[in-house]
Motif scaffolding. Structure first.
Motif, short mmCIF file in Angstrom:
data_model
loop_
_atom_site.label_atom_id
_atom_site.label_comp_id
_atom_site.label_asym_id
_atom_site.label_seq_id
_atom_site.Cartn_x
_atom_site.Cartn_y
_atom_site.Cartn_z
N MET A 1 1.12 -1.79 0.32
CA MET A 1 0.11 -0.09 0.62
C MET A 1 1.26 1.17 -0.07
SD MET A 1 -2.94 1.16 3.16
CE MET A 1 -3.88 2.27 2.45
N LEU A 2 0.60 2.11 -1.19
CA LEU A 2 1.74 3.88 -1.19
C LEU A 2 1.21 4.41 0.22
CD1 LEU A 2 1.56 4.20 -4.60
CD2 LEU A 2 3.00 3.22 -3.87
N ARG A 3 1.64 5.28 0.68
CA ARG A 3 1.94 6.18 1.84
C ARG A 3 1.54 7.24 0.88
NH1 ARG A 3 6.60 6.13 6.55
NH2 ARG A 3 6.21 3.71 7.13
N LYS A 4 -0.04 7.85 1.84
CA LYS A 4 -0.39 9.48 1.35
C LYS A 4 0.86 9.82 1.33
CE LYS A 4 -3.55 12.53 1.49
NZ LYS A 4 -4.33 12.20 0.68
N LYS A 5 1.49 11.37 0.33
CA LYS A 5 2.26 12.44 0.21
C LYS A 5 1.18 13.67 0.44
CE LYS A 5 5.46 10.00 -1.60
NZ LYS A 5 7.12 9.86 -2.83
N TYR A 6 2.01 14.70 -0.01
CA TYR A 6 1.37 15.83 0.37
C TYR A 6 2.46 16.03 -0.88
CZ TYR A 6 -1.05 14.76 4.42
OH TYR A 6 -2.49 14.48 4.75
#
Length: 203
Positions: A1-6
């Motif tokens: 699962m890809l981590r959320k980025k900003y």
């Protein structure tokens, strides 16, 4: 699962912090000189957006030119003081046109550092009220530091004559403690760009 980025966009169609690359990409695709970077947390992104972007590109070739580019869509602020302490005033201008956006003072028994601090806070409050995310330029390292610390660390002592100045300081400190803002506060590169557009021209 890809981590959320900003994604922080310092220079693009609309500057700001985006929580999806699809939205961030819209701001930088085809925009000449676009400046952006991803961050793992929202806190890191907010801190980065408030800071000088050149610090985040030290290892890239692109970074070498960042400090040489003026972000025209911005607010420039400056202060002037006749004596130290002395009659102090400050103002903010449109960086691109030099049009005066606000001018406050003069006040008796102020200092240049106090004026620089008040000018930055005045600019941040005004831009937040107008819902503008543009940067604020200042040529004052002390002013930037005091704003970051949310405290005007002047050594000037309050007396009856400078009561209005200390009233403004108190109000500015309260605003900083009670408000968040996304506008980067950037150091004006006087050596390479000349005097900041808000300069009073009294040197």
């Amino acid at each position: 699962m890809l981590r959320k980025k900003y994604y922080v966009v310092w220079r693009g169609v609309e500057t700001g912090i985006y929580d999806s690359w699809d939205e961030g990409k819209k701001q930088v695709d085809g925009f000449e000189g676009a400046l952006y970077k991803s961050f793992a947390t929202k806190e890191e992104a907010v801190e980065a957006f408030r800071s000088d972007p050149s610090g985040y590109f030290r290892k890239s070739k692109k970074a070498a030119s960042v400090s040489g580019q003026i972000i025209k869509e911005s607010l420039s602020v400056d202060a002037a003081c006749s004596g130290n302490p002395g009659r102090m005033e400050y103002r903010g201008v449109d960086t691109a046109t030099g049009k005066v956006i606000f001018q406050v003072g003069p006040f008796e028994q102020g200092t240049n550092n106090i004026g620089e601090f008040l000018a930055i806070v005045h600019g941040l409050a005004l831009l937040k009220k107008r819902q503008l995310s543009m940067p604020v330029y200042t040529d004052s390292k002390n002013g930037m530091l005091w704003v970051k610390q949310k405290k005007c660390k002047t050594k000037l002592q309050p007396v009856e004559e400078n009561r209005p100045v200390f009233d403004l300081i108190r109000r500015a400190e309260i605003w900083l403690k009670n408000n968040s803002y996304s506008n980067p506060v950037l150091k004006w590169d006087t050596k390479n760009w000349g005097e900041i557009p808000a300069d009073f021209g009294r040197k």
